[in-house]
Design an enzyme around this catalytic site. Structure first.
Site, PDB file in Angstrom:
ATOM      1  N   LEU A  31     -13.488  27.543 124.655  1.00  0.00           N
ATOM      2  CA  LEU A  31     -13.180  27.309 123.243  1.00  0.00           C
ATOM      3  C   LEU A  31     -14.423  27.116 122.374  1.00  0.00           C
ATOM      4  O   LEU A  31     -15.393  26.488 122.779  1.00  0.00           O
ATOM      5  CB  LEU A  31     -12.280  26.074 123.110  1.00  0.00           C
ATOM      6  CG  LEU A  31     -10.957  26.136 123.896  1.00  0.00           C
ATOM      7  CD1 LEU A  31     -10.172  24.845 123.710  1.00  0.00           C
ATOM      8  CD2 LEU A  31     -10.106  27.343 123.490  1.00  0.00           C
ATOM      9  N   HIS A  32     -14.372  27.701 121.191  1.00  0.00           N
ATOM     10  CA  HIS A  32     -15.452  27.565 120.220  1.00  0.00           C
ATOM     11  C   HIS A  32     -14.828  27.198 118.866  1.00  0.00           C
ATOM     12  O   HIS A  32     -13.599  27.063 118.761  1.00  0.00           O
ATOM     13  CB  HIS A  32     -16.264  28.854 120.131  1.00  0.00           C
ATOM     14  CG  HIS A  32     -15.415  30.076 119.976  1.00  0.00           C
ATOM     15  ND1 HIS A  32     -14.734  30.362 118.835  1.00  0.00           N
ATOM     16  CD2 HIS A  32     -15.112  31.074 120.853  1.00  0.00           C
ATOM     17  CE1 HIS A  32     -14.072  31.489 118.983  1.00  0.00           C
ATOM     18  NE2 HIS A  32     -14.267  31.945 120.212  1.00  0.00           N
ATOM     19  N   HIS A  35     -11.618  28.910 117.688  1.00  0.00           N
ATOM     20  CA  HIS A  35     -10.360  28.383 118.241  1.00  0.00           C
ATOM     21  C   HIS A  35      -9.971  27.087 117.538  1.00  0.00           C
ATOM     22  O   HIS A  35      -8.810  26.854 117.233  1.00  0.00           O
ATOM     23  CB  HIS A  35     -10.506  28.072 119.739  1.00  0.00           C
ATOM     24  CG  HIS A  35     -10.703  29.275 120.595  1.00  0.00           C
ATOM     25  ND1 HIS A  35     -11.876  29.520 121.262  1.00  0.00           N
ATOM     26  CD2 HIS A  35      -9.855  30.288 120.916  1.00  0.00           C
ATOM     27  CE1 HIS A  35     -11.756  30.641 121.948  1.00  0.00           C
ATOM     28  NE2 HIS A  35     -10.549  31.131 121.757  1.00  0.00           N
ATOM     29  N   GLY A 147      -6.122  34.657 115.660  1.00  0.00           N
ATOM     30  CA  GLY A 147      -7.290  34.897 114.823  1.00  0.00           C
ATOM     31  C   GLY A 147      -7.353  36.333 114.318  1.00  0.00           C
ATOM     32  O   GLY A 147      -6.946  37.261 115.013  1.00  0.00           O
ATOM     33  N   GLN A 153      -4.844  42.978 118.106  1.00  0.00           N
ATOM     34  CA  GLN A 153      -4.009  42.073 118.898  1.00  0.00           C
ATOM     35  C   GLN A 153      -2.929  41.408 118.039  1.00  0.00           C
ATOM     36  O   GLN A 153      -1.745  41.414 118.384  1.00  0.00           O
ATOM     37  CB  GLN A 153      -4.889  41.015 119.556  1.00  0.00           C
ATOM     38  CG  GLN A 153      -4.110  39.892 120.221  1.00  0.00           C
ATOM     39  CD  GLN A 153      -4.977  39.024 121.102  1.00  0.00           C
ATOM     40  OE1 GLN A 153      -5.215  39.372 122.230  1.00  0.00           O
ATOM     41  NE2 GLN A 153      -5.445  37.896 120.605  1.00  0.00           N
ATOM     42  N   SER A 186     -15.754  33.974 122.602  1.00  0.00           N
ATOM     43  CA  SER A 186     -16.112  33.341 123.880  1.00  0.00           C
ATOM     44  C   SER A 186     -17.168  34.172 124.610  1.00  0.00           C
ATOM     45  O   SER A 186     -17.850  33.683 125.501  1.00  0.00           O
ATOM     46  CB  SER A 186     -14.883  33.233 124.761  1.00  0.00           C
ATOM     47  OG  SER A 186     -13.867  32.556 124.073  1.00  0.00           O
ATOM     48  N   ARG A 187     -17.274  35.434 124.250  1.00  0.00           N
ATOM     49  CA  ARG A 187     -18.241  36.294 124.934  1.00  0.00           C
ATOM     50  C   ARG A 187     -19.672  36.088 124.447  1.00  0.00           C
ATOM     51  O   ARG A 187     -20.612  36.513 125.122  1.00  0.00           O
ATOM     52  CB  ARG A 187     -17.888  37.766 124.713  1.00  0.00           C
ATOM     53  CG  ARG A 187     -16.676  38.186 125.483  1.00  0.00           C
ATOM     54  CD  ARG A 187     -16.112  39.468 124.937  1.00  0.00           C
ATOM     55  NE  ARG A 187     -14.771  39.642 125.420  1.00  0.00           N
ATOM     56  CZ  ARG A 187     -14.412  40.544 126.309  1.00  0.00           C
ATOM     57  NH1 ARG A 187     -15.296  41.365 126.795  1.00  0.00           N
ATOM     58  NH2 ARG A 187     -13.175  40.625 126.721  1.00  0.00           N
TER      59      ARG A 187
END
Ligand code: PAF
Length: 282
Positions: A31-32, A35, A147, A153, A186-187
């Site tokens: 999580l960042h 999120h 998001g 998505q 997250s990447r």
């Protein structure tokens, strides 16, 4: 915050709050602040907020990507607790797919899954639809938070909700960016220092596209962006495409749609970054 690893335990808890509004944020952890922005929106708009952390194997079309996906449950849990999230659902693969990963739901995605990411990540969106559908059946939230960074998505999930007439409101939260413009993901932690330094070129390319709408054709803007995104060492754009935001189909002229979105995927060394910008919405 209460943490649950089984469907039964989570549902027993949720039963106690019947009639209350539930906001749900599905995640794969690591999580960042992006999120956390989703959590904050949910906390503001609902009586209770449920966050799920589940690295869903069925949406990874490359096994090494699944293996390398950061798993940081303890740190994630602390961040959620601090944000004020009520319930964390962190199931195992077996708990999520008791009948095996092959069992899935059939949804007419109207070709949305074939555009953009679909060309490069075969099967990815089927996995996303499968897991989000299952999670929604388990949590039965009032609102679902996703998001804008994953434009395709959320568009596909909106289509799933519509087509299956699911009773949930989808709330899309705008892209959260680092100070230099890189979309939070997250990447990003996997970027080398050199690749991270150049990463703001993605946001720059999107802003440049928006600026050039009046002076350049769609094809020129796309070409220009592809050229610029390939300049730094180790950077390789997979696509930079301008699409209709509803169908995700490429447009040829700026007037072809009243909802125009630029979307891109770029390899920065071994890390694949995606980003997008709404260029026009009326
Ligand atoms: O965006 C993600 O993190 C995932 O695709 C999601 C929506 C949690 C489904 O696994």
């Amino acid at each position: 915050m209460k943490t649950f690893t089984t469907v039964k335990e989570l549902q027993n808890e949720l039963k106690k709050h019947k009639g209350k509004s539930i906001g749900f944020v599905p995640t794969m952890g690591a999580l960042h602040s992006g999120h956390i922005a989703l959590m904050k929106n949910s906390l503001k708009e609902n009586d209770f907020t449920v966050c799920s952390i589940f690295v869903n194997p069925t949406q990874f079309n490359v096994k090494s990507d699944l293996d390398k996906y950061p798993r940081t449950l303890k740190a994630d849990s602390e961040k959620l607790q601090k944000a004020g999230v009520d319930f964390l659902f962190a199931p195992s693969v077996k708990e999520m797919y008791p009948k095996g990963t092959k069992e899935t739901v059939k949804v007419n995605l109207k070709g949305l899954d074939k555009q953009m990411e679909g060309q490069f990540r075969p099967g990815h969106f089927e996995g996303v639809v499968q897991v989000v559908h299952r999670l929604l059946k388990i949590v039965k939230p009032t609102r679902l938070y996703m998001g804008q960074k994953d434009f395709q998505q959320f568009t596909i999930i909106a289509q799933m909700i519509k087509s299956l007439r699911m009773k949930v409101e989808l709330v899309v939260v705008k892209i959260q960016r680092a100070k230099d413009g890189l979309a939070l993901s997250s990447r990003n932690v996997r970027l080398t220092e050199a690749k991270r330094k150049w990463a703001p070129i993605i946001y720059k390319a999107l802003k440049e596209a928006k600026r050039s709408m009046k002076s350049k054709s769609v094809a020129e803007v796309e070409e220009n962006a592809m050229k610029n995104l390939g300049k730094p060492r180790g950077y390789e754009p997979e696509y930079f495409t301008i699409v209709d935001g509803y169908t995700l189909k490429p447009i040829e002229n700026w007037d072809d749609s009243d909802y125009v979105v630029a979307a891109t995927a770029v390899w920065a060394g071994k890390v694949r970054l995606i980003d997008n910008m709404i260029l026009k919405q009326s």
